[in-house]
Scaffold this motif. Structure first.
Motif, PDB file in Angstrom:
ATOM      1  N   ILE A   1       0.816  -1.223   0.000  1.00 36.99           N
ATOM      2  CA  ILE A   1       0.000   0.000   0.000  1.00 36.99           C
ATOM      3  C   ILE A   1       0.844   1.265   0.000  1.00 36.99           C
ATOM      4  O   ILE A   1       0.311   2.367  -0.114  1.00 36.99           O
ATOM      5  N   GLY A   2       2.158   1.124   0.131  1.00 36.40           N
ATOM      6  CA  GLY A   2       3.028   2.293   0.114  1.00 36.40           C
ATOM      7  C   GLY A   2       4.454   1.893  -0.182  1.00 36.40           C
ATOM      8  O   GLY A   2       4.876   0.778   0.138  1.00 36.40           O
ATOM      9  N   LEU A   3       5.177   2.822  -0.816  1.00 36.20           N
ATOM     10  CA  LEU A   3       6.558   2.545  -1.198  1.00 36.20           C
ATOM     11  C   LEU A   3       7.289   3.866  -1.378  1.00 36.20           C
ATOM     12  O   LEU A   3       6.736   4.824  -1.924  1.00 36.20           O
ATOM     13  N   VAL A   4       8.518   3.924  -0.912  1.00 33.46           N
ATOM     14  CA  VAL A   4       9.395   5.060  -1.187  1.00 33.46           C
ATOM     15  C   VAL A   4      10.795   4.522  -1.440  1.00 33.46           C
ATOM     16  O   VAL A   4      11.239   3.585  -0.775  1.00 33.46           O
ATOM     17  N   ASN A   5      11.460   5.103  -2.424  1.00 33.74           N
ATOM     18  CA  ASN A   5      12.806   4.713  -2.798  1.00 33.74           C
ATOM     19  C   ASN A   5      13.786   5.727  -2.214  1.00 33.74           C
ATOM     20  O   ASN A   5      13.518   6.934  -2.219  1.00 33.74           O
ATOM     21  N   VAL A   6      14.921   5.252  -1.724  1.00 33.91           N
ATOM     22  CA  VAL A   6      15.964   6.123  -1.190  1.00 33.91           C
ATOM     23  C   VAL A   6      17.231   5.907  -2.024  1.00 33.91           C
ATOM     24  O   VAL A   6      17.924   4.902  -1.875  1.00 33.91           O
ATOM     25  N   ALA A   7      17.482   6.832  -2.940  1.00 37.35           N
ATOM     26  CA  ALA A   7      18.710   6.812  -3.733  1.00 37.35           C
ATOM     27  C   ALA A   7      19.778   7.558  -2.941  1.00 37.35           C
ATOM     28  O   ALA A   7      19.479   8.265  -1.979  1.00 37.35           O
ATOM     29  N   TRP A   8      21.039   7.412  -3.362  1.00 34.31           N
ATOM     30  CA  TRP A   8      22.088   8.144  -2.653  1.00 34.31           C
ATOM     31  C   TRP A   8      23.303   8.342  -3.528  1.00 34.31           C
ATOM     32  O   TRP A   8      23.394   7.771  -4.623  1.00 34.31           O
TER      33      TRP A   8
END
Length: 159
Positions: free
Chosen positions: A67-74
């Motif tokens: 139901i939710g997703l966030v990507n953390v690039a760096w």
């Protein structure tokens, strides 16, 4: 990759969250399509995230649905970047997005990052700034696809 198992939470329970938790590309694609108002395609989200991300946070309801997703690039050092924070329409306004971002910040901090960046549309300032403590900054954006018109001052020399 095998489908993720249901978190097994009791009815009425809060969503479960996982840093670098497994997900299927098909379920991530369906969530992105709904959240960003576009047709579903065949993006390989799992390959993209595992190859290019510091981490990500998944939220699942009690049935195990993403139901939710966030990507953390760096950048491999001090700076992490939130990309494509998305919450299913039916799960919005219940704190899921806020918790996704909070946990993404925890993951980036634990990895040694000193800064977490996010770009957002004007209507999301209250969510990111007031609710989560981000502060507005000036930033630049250059569209690189061929359908974008040239910038009005493209012929002007740089700084």
């Amino acid at each position: 990759m095998a489908p993720p198992s249901s978190p097994g939470a009791a009815p009425g329970a809060s969503p479960t969250y996982g840093w670098r938790a497994p997900f299927l590309s098909t379920e991530a694609e369906a969530l992105h399509a709904e959240g960003f108002g576009r047709p579903a395609g065949a993006h390989d989200w799992w390959a993209r995230f595992t190859a290019h991300s510091l981490g990500w946070v998944c939220a699942r309801d009690r049935e195990g649905t993403l139901i939710g997703l966030v990507n953390v690039a760096w950048d491999g050092g001090e700076h992490a970047f939130l990309l494509d924070t998305v919450v299913a329409r039916a799960a919005r306004r219940r704190g899921v997005g806020r918790e996704l971002v909070r946990r993404a910040a925890e993951g980036a901090r634990a990895a040694g990052c000193g800064w977490l960046h996010v770009d957002y549309e004007p209507g999301l300032g209250a969510f990111y700034d007031a609710s989560l403590g981000f502060r507005p900054t000036e930033a630049g954006l250059l569209r690189l696809d061929r359908t974008a018109p040239p910038a009005p001052d493209a012929g002007r020399p740089g700084p």
